[in-house]
Design an enzyme around this catalytic site. Structure first.
Site, mmCIF file in Angstrom:
data_model
loop_
_atom_site.group_PDB
_atom_site.id
_atom_site.type_symbol
_atom_site.label_atom_id
_atom_site.label_comp_id
_atom_site.label_asym_id
_atom_site.label_seq_id
_atom_site.Cartn_x
_atom_site.Cartn_y
_atom_site.Cartn_z
ATOM 1 N N CYS A 225 0.860 -1.175 0.000
ATOM 2 C CA CYS A 225 0.000 0.000 0.000
ATOM 3 C C CYS A 225 0.904 1.235 0.000
ATOM 4 C CB CYS A 225 -0.980 0.005 1.167
ATOM 5 S SG CYS A 225 -0.229 0.182 2.797
ATOM 6 N N CYS B 195 -2.283 1.280 -4.857
ATOM 7 C CA CYS B 195 -1.056 1.838 -5.437
ATOM 8 C C CYS B 195 -0.573 0.951 -6.573
ATOM 9 C CB CYS B 195 0.034 1.957 -4.384
ATOM 10 S SG CYS B 195 0.410 0.392 -3.568
ATOM 11 N N CYS C 1 3.504 0.075 -8.704
ATOM 12 C CA CYS C 1 4.185 -1.192 -8.449
ATOM 13 C C CYS C 1 4.788 -1.718 -9.747
ATOM 14 C CB CYS C 1 3.194 -2.208 -7.869
ATOM 15 S SG CYS C 1 3.976 -3.725 -7.299
#
Length: 496
Positions: free
Chosen positions: A358, A432, A436
């Protein structure tokens, strides 16, 4: 968990499975013998060449198993190229060739039976293999994918391979030639009915059930209610199949014996070869079992339909097609128990690695990692990180987790690195995903969860409980057949 815990949880249907199948076979044979016209009556109840009694039995049999498939994890199968390529090799190159050789070696003097067996070898399994795989605790999702793959190739290649093995190859070898009359549309119709309908119903059941009542209700309330119907459908199908040619089988036992010998050799070679290949590739018990059963099974509905359409219902080719499932049923039931006995010989698979990500790695990802570690212990490697890690863990998350006995006071936010992502098997993002990095072979999931930052404790509890439900499902997915160290190999699980 004690040694007897598995046995005590089994229903009577599970514990006495071989007995019920034996009774179904005997009942079908007795009915076919006592009522010679029964076979003709059963085959006459059809629509556009599809036997309704057989279709009903297969649909009842396949629906509960396909309703158990977790369709949201099929990507873990489609990304396994070793499994997919091995299945294609076994089903569409080795299987037909093995049956061709066995038919010519053992039935060279019986051309009708020989041709019928070659057709059986060309018809790759898309129905009953679902049952055998489930009984042997194979990978349900892998079975669904491989059966769908077989269906596509069946529509495209059955007629072509029939022409090759019955006409072209015998011509090259100076042997008698034959032919079949079947179109891709006819095969497609069989696939649509025997696989498409139960697959669609199973998918819709899971989607609607989970959306309206949740995964916990669906898997622990709904599936146990419909589970026994798979066995009822299997038994009904066996009774019908054995009744169709019961009179002829009992009057021509030597012919049935001659047809059975190459079939027995075929099942042994294909199942054993599938198991050996899966073990050599390190596929693990569940997927090796699925590979072996999809290689050994055959689409008897299609083989019988082709034989009847081309040579007639009383032909030797049709008898060979019917003898196929008569031999397959008891043999593959035996191989189910052989698979379960071999389970302990497989080394424990490498621990899967899960990374929760996160933004701040201070709330959601920390709660998820702690819950997964609590539930899975050392069976799963658990990591968490943040794209913009905070200085400390969210106090609300610490308090909410303390209420359920999990201590987060020693946890610290960590920064996300590319190496951490690349060395994980599953990466679960929480708001998010775009930040990534993506690497081939890594499975990515995004959990839509509220951020607990600045939320009152009641709201954080709700987020915690949502995460807990998702983590429970993740454990079931990644560790579907983990037993305690003292547990013995599980018994067949069809009716649970």
């Amino acid at each position: 968990m004690g040694d007897n815990s598995t046995a005590t949880r089994l229903s009577t249907l599970d514990r006495l499975l071989p007995v019920w199948i034996g009774l179904a076979m005997a009942t079908g044979l007795a009915l076919g013998r006592m009522i010679p016209s029964l076979g003709a009556g059963l085959t006459s109840v059809q629509i556009d060449g599809i036997s309704l009694p057989i279709a009903a039995g297969l649909l009842i049999m396949m629906y509960p198993v396909l309703a158990k498939v977790r369709y949201d994890r099929l990507d873990t199968v489609t990304s396994d190229r070793r499994l997919l390529l091995s299945s294609l090799l076994l089903n569409w190159i080795i299987g037909p060739a093995v049956m061709f050789v066995l038919a010519w070696l053992l039935l060279a003097d019986l051309p009708e039976y020989r041709t019928g067996l070659i057709i059986v070898g060309l018809a790759r399994c898309i129905a009953m293999v679902i049952i055998w795989n489930d009984l042997a605790c194979g990978d349900r999702e892998a079975a669904a994918v491989l059966v769908a793959l077989n269906s596509v190739f069946q529509v495209a290649m059955f007629a072509v391979l029939g022409w090759f093995y019955l006409s072209v190859l015998p011509g090259w070898l100076g042997l008698p030639q034959s032919s079949i009359e079947i179109s891709p549309s006819q095969i497609g119709k069989s696939v649509a009915i025997f696989l498409g309908i139960p697959l669609a119903l199973g998918y819709l059941s899971r989607r609607v059930g989970e959306r309206t009542r949740g995964r916990d209700w669906y898997e622990h309330k709904f599936l146990p209610r419909i589970g026994p119907w798979a066995l009822y459908g299997l038994l009904l199908t066996i009774v019908i199949l054995f009744a169709l040619q019961g009179d002829r089988i009992t009057h021509e036992p030597l012919d049935v014996l001659r047809i059975s010998i190459p079939l027995l050799a075929y099942f042994a070679i294909m199942w054993g070869g599938g198991y050996a290949l899966g073990a050599a590739l390190g596929l693990g018990y569940a997927r090796t079992t699925t590979l072996a059963f999809t290689a050994a099974g055959n689409n008897f509905e299609l083989a019988i339909a082709v034989a009847v359409a081309t040579w007639g219902a009383t032909s030797g080719q049709a008898l060979a097609g019917v003898v196929g499932p008569l031999i397959e049923v008891p043999v593959l039931v035996g191989l189910v128990y052989a698979s379960l006995a071999l389970q302990s010989r497989f080394s424990a698979p490498t621990r899967p690695s899960v990374l929760f990500v996160c933004v701040h790695n201070a709330g959601r990802s920390q709660m998820a990692a702690a819950l997964l570690s609590h539930l899975a212990g050392d069976r799963i490697e658990v990591r968490s990180a943040g794209t913009e890690p905070a200085d400390q863990i969210n106090p609300g998350a610490v308090a909410a987790m303390a209420e359920i006995g999990i201590d987060l006071t020693g946890a610290t936010p960590k920064v996300l690195t590319a190496d951490t992502v690349q060395t994980s098997d599953v990466v679960i993002t929480m708001g998010c995903g775009d930040s990534c990095p993506h690497f081939p072979g890594v499975i990515y999931r995004d959990w839509k969860l509220d951020d607990p930052a600045g939320q009152p404790i009641d709201a954080v509890r709700g987020i915690r409980d949502d995460i807990a439900a998702r983590v429970h499902a993740l454990v079931d997915e990644l560790l579907p057949s983990v037993a305690s160290p003292q547990a013995t190999a599980p018994a067949p699980r069809l009716a649970r």
